[in-house]
Design a protein around this motif. Structure first.
Motif, PDB file in Angstrom:
ATOM      1  N   PRO A   1       0.648  -1.230  -0.103  1.00 46.86           N
ATOM      2  CA  PRO A   1       0.074  -0.002   0.098  1.00 46.86           C
ATOM      3  C   PRO A   1       0.677   1.364  -0.169  1.00 46.86           C
ATOM      4  O   PRO A   1       0.382   2.284  -0.753  1.00 46.86           O
ATOM      5  N   LEU A   2       2.078   1.193   0.588  1.00 47.89           N
ATOM      6  CA  LEU A   2       2.943   2.342   0.596  1.00 47.89           C
ATOM      7  C   LEU A   2       3.427   2.798  -0.790  1.00 47.89           C
ATOM      8  O   LEU A   2       3.656   3.789  -1.185  1.00 47.89           O
ATOM      9  N   TRP A   3       3.993   1.599  -1.473  1.00 43.73           N
ATOM     10  CA  TRP A   3       4.301   1.745  -2.781  1.00 43.73           C
ATOM     11  C   TRP A   3       3.149   2.207  -3.781  1.00 43.73           C
ATOM     12  O   TRP A   3       3.570   3.159  -4.536  1.00 43.73           O
ATOM     13  N   GLN A   4       2.008   1.648  -3.533  1.00 41.46           N
ATOM     14  CA  GLN A   4       1.179   2.373  -4.575  1.00 41.46           C
ATOM     15  C   GLN A   4       0.676   3.846  -4.218  1.00 41.46           C
ATOM     16  O   GLN A   4       0.282   4.714  -4.950  1.00 41.46           O
ATOM     17  N   ALA A   5       0.875   4.136  -3.100  1.00 34.06           N
ATOM     18  CA  ALA A   5       0.572   5.580  -2.819  1.00 34.06           C
ATOM     19  C   ALA A   5       1.828   6.520  -2.747  1.00 34.06           C
ATOM     20  O   ALA A   5       1.930   7.668  -2.509  1.00 34.06           O
ATOM     21  N   ARG A   6       2.826   5.847  -3.526  1.00 34.96           N
ATOM     22  CA  ARG A   6       4.318   6.756  -3.289  1.00 34.96           C
ATOM     23  C   ARG A   6       4.161   8.041  -4.041  1.00 34.96           C
ATOM     24  O   ARG A   6       5.077   8.696  -3.826  1.00 34.96           O
ATOM     25  N   ALA A   7       3.615   8.123  -5.114  1.00 32.71           N
ATOM     26  CA  ALA A   7       3.501   9.483  -5.763  1.00 32.71           C
ATOM     27  C   ALA A   7       3.229  10.620  -4.905  1.00 32.71           C
ATOM     28  O   ALA A   7       3.560  11.782  -5.162  1.00 32.71           O
ATOM     29  N   GLY A   8       2.301  10.493  -4.019  1.00 31.84           N
ATOM     30  CA  GLY A   8       1.828  11.482  -2.901  1.00 31.84           C
ATOM     31  C   GLY A   8       2.097  11.401  -1.874  1.00 31.84           C
ATOM     32  O   GLY A   8       1.734  12.141  -0.852  1.00 31.84           O
ATOM     33  N   LEU A   9       3.221  10.849  -1.633  1.00 25.64           N
ATOM     34  CA  LEU A   9       3.829  10.816  -0.076  1.00 25.64           C
ATOM     35  C   LEU A   9       4.593  12.384   0.098  1.00 25.64           C
ATOM     36  O   LEU A   9       5.110  12.935  -0.810  1.00 25.64           O
ATOM     37  N   ASN A  10       4.148  12.766   1.337  1.00 21.69           N
ATOM     38  CA  ASN A  10       4.512  14.276   1.739  1.00 21.69           C
ATOM     39  C   ASN A  10       5.982  14.082   2.525  1.00 21.69           C
ATOM     40  O   ASN A  10       6.785  15.086   2.316  1.00 21.69           O
ATOM     41  N   ASP A  11       5.910  13.400   3.716  1.00 21.28           N
ATOM     42  CA  ASP A  11       7.022  13.311   4.645  1.00 21.28           C
ATOM     43  C   ASP A  11       8.440  13.209   4.003  1.00 21.28           C
ATOM     44  O   ASP A  11       8.513  12.318   3.009  1.00 21.28           O
TER      45      ASP A  11
END
Ligand code: SAM
Length: 281
Positions: free
Chosen positions: A67-77
Motif C-alpha cells: 500500500p505504501l508503494w501504491q501511494a508513493r507518488a503522493g507521499l509528503n513526509d
C-alpha cells in the motif's frame, strides 16, 4: 534446528516499521565523517523477490510495503520520500515493486569507505543466499551465531558502532539472551546505537526483554510500536511490531512519528503507532 525463513514475511508491516527506523538512524549517523561499524546479528537473505513461492504463500507484503508503494507518488513526509527513493533503487525496474530489501541491503547501500559491516546468519540456506547477494565489498558475511559474534567484536575498532538485533524468537529464551547481549554491548560501547526488533504477540513474551532492559541500568532506551490490530482481538499471531533504540540520535522520535502519521492510515483503519522513552537518560 532453525526453521524460520524471513522470505515468508518479507515486506510486511513489521519490516516497514523496522527498516524505516533503521534507515532514519543510518541517515543521522552519516551526517558525521567518523567511521562506523555496523553489525546485523540476524541478517536473513538480504533481498527478497516478491514473486518467490515462499513470499507468495502468505503475501504479507500486501499489508505492508505494497500500500505504501501504491501511494508513493503522493507521499509528503521527507523521510518517507527519501526511504522510497532508496527502495526504488533496489528494484530491477524502477516502476514496479519486484523486490523487498532486507536489513543487509539497507545497511550496505549507504556504506562509505571508512565504514565496516558485519552480517551474521546461522541458517545454512539463508547464509548461502545472503552470500550470493551483490552487496558492498566491505559487507562481511559470517556464518555463525550473531549474538556471540557481536560480543566477540567488542569493543569495535571504529569510533562509532550501530547494531541491529532482529532475531526470529523461535526459542523463548532468546528474549533474555538479547537483553544479556545488549547489556554487554552497552558496557563495551556505551555510546553505541543499538536497535532491537521484537514481535507483539498475545503471549506477551516481549515483556521479558523489556523488563530485563528496564532493570539493567542501561539508559536512553526509546521504544516505538506499530499495531495492526488491538491486543486481544485475535488469539494467535503477531498483532504488532516493536522497536527499541538505545542511544537514539537526537530528533529520531519526531522524524519517525511524522512518517508514521502518513503510513498508518495506508496500512489499515485500525493501525496505530505509539512511542515513548522506555528508559530516560
Ligand atoms: N534482519 C533481517 C531483515 O530485516 O531483513 C531479518 C532477519 S529474520 C527475522 C531472523 C534471521 O536470523 C533468520 O534468517 C534466521 O535464520 C537467523 N538466525 C536465527 N538464529 C540466529 C543466530 N543465533 N545467529 C544468527 N542468525 C540467526
Amino acid at each position: 534446528m532453525l526453521s524460520y525463513q524471513h522470505a515468508y514475511h518479507a515486506g510486511n508491516f513489521a519490516d516497514v516499521h523496522k527498516h524505516l527506523t533503521l534507515y532514519a538512524v543510518i541517515d543521522y549517523l552519516l551526517r558525521k565523517k567518523t567511521a562506523i561499524t555496523y553489525v546485523d546479528t540476524h541478517a536473513g537473505r538480504g533481498l527478497y523477490p516478491l514473486e518467490a513461492p515462499e513470499t507468495q504463500r502468505l503475501q504479507e507484503y500486501r499489508e505492508g510495503i505494497w500500500p505504501l508503494w501504491q501511494a508513493r507518488a503522493g507521499l509528503n513526509d521527507p523521510l518517507l520520500n527519501a526511504w522510497k527513493e532508496a527502495l526504488t533503487s533496489a528494484q530491477k525496474a524502477p516502476a514496479s515493486l519486484t523486490h523487498y530489501p532486507g536489513s543487509p541491503w539497507w545497511l550496505s547501500h549507504s556504506l562509505r569507505e571508512q565504514d565496516q559491516l558485519r552480517l551474521f546468519e546461522l541458517h545454512p540456506g539463508e547464509h548461502e543466499q545472503l552470500s550470493a547477494q551483490g552487496l558492498s565489498p566491505r559487507a562481511q558475511r559470517v556464518f555463525g551465531d550473531g549474538l556471540a559474534g557481536l560480543e566477540a567484536m567488542l569493543p569495535a575498532i571504529t569510533p562509532r558502532i550501530c547494531v541491529l538485533i532482529d532475531p526470529s524468537y523461535e526459542r523463548k529464551v532468546e528474549y533474555q539472551e538479547v537483553a544479556d547481549t545488549v547489556v554487554y554491548t552497552h558496557e563495551k560501547a556505551r555510546h553505541g546505537v543499538v536497535l532491537i526488533w521484537y514481535p507483539l504477540l498475545p503471549s506477551d513474551h516481549h515483556l521479558t526483554l523489556l523488563t530485563a532492559l528496564k532493570e539493567s541500568g542501561v539508559r536512553k532506551i526509546w521504544r516505538s510500536e506499530l499495531l495492526l490490530r488491538e491486543p486481544g482481538e485475535q488469539a494467535h499471531g503477531m498483532f504488532g511490531s516493536g522497536m527499541l533504540v538505545i542511544n537514539p540520535p537526537w530528533g529520531l522520535d519526531q522524524r519517525i512519528a511524522a512518517a508514521m502519521e502518513e503510513i498508518t492510515p495506508l496500512l489499515g483503519t485500525d493501525t496505530r503507532y505509539q512511542a515513548e522513552w522506555w528508559v530516560r537518560e
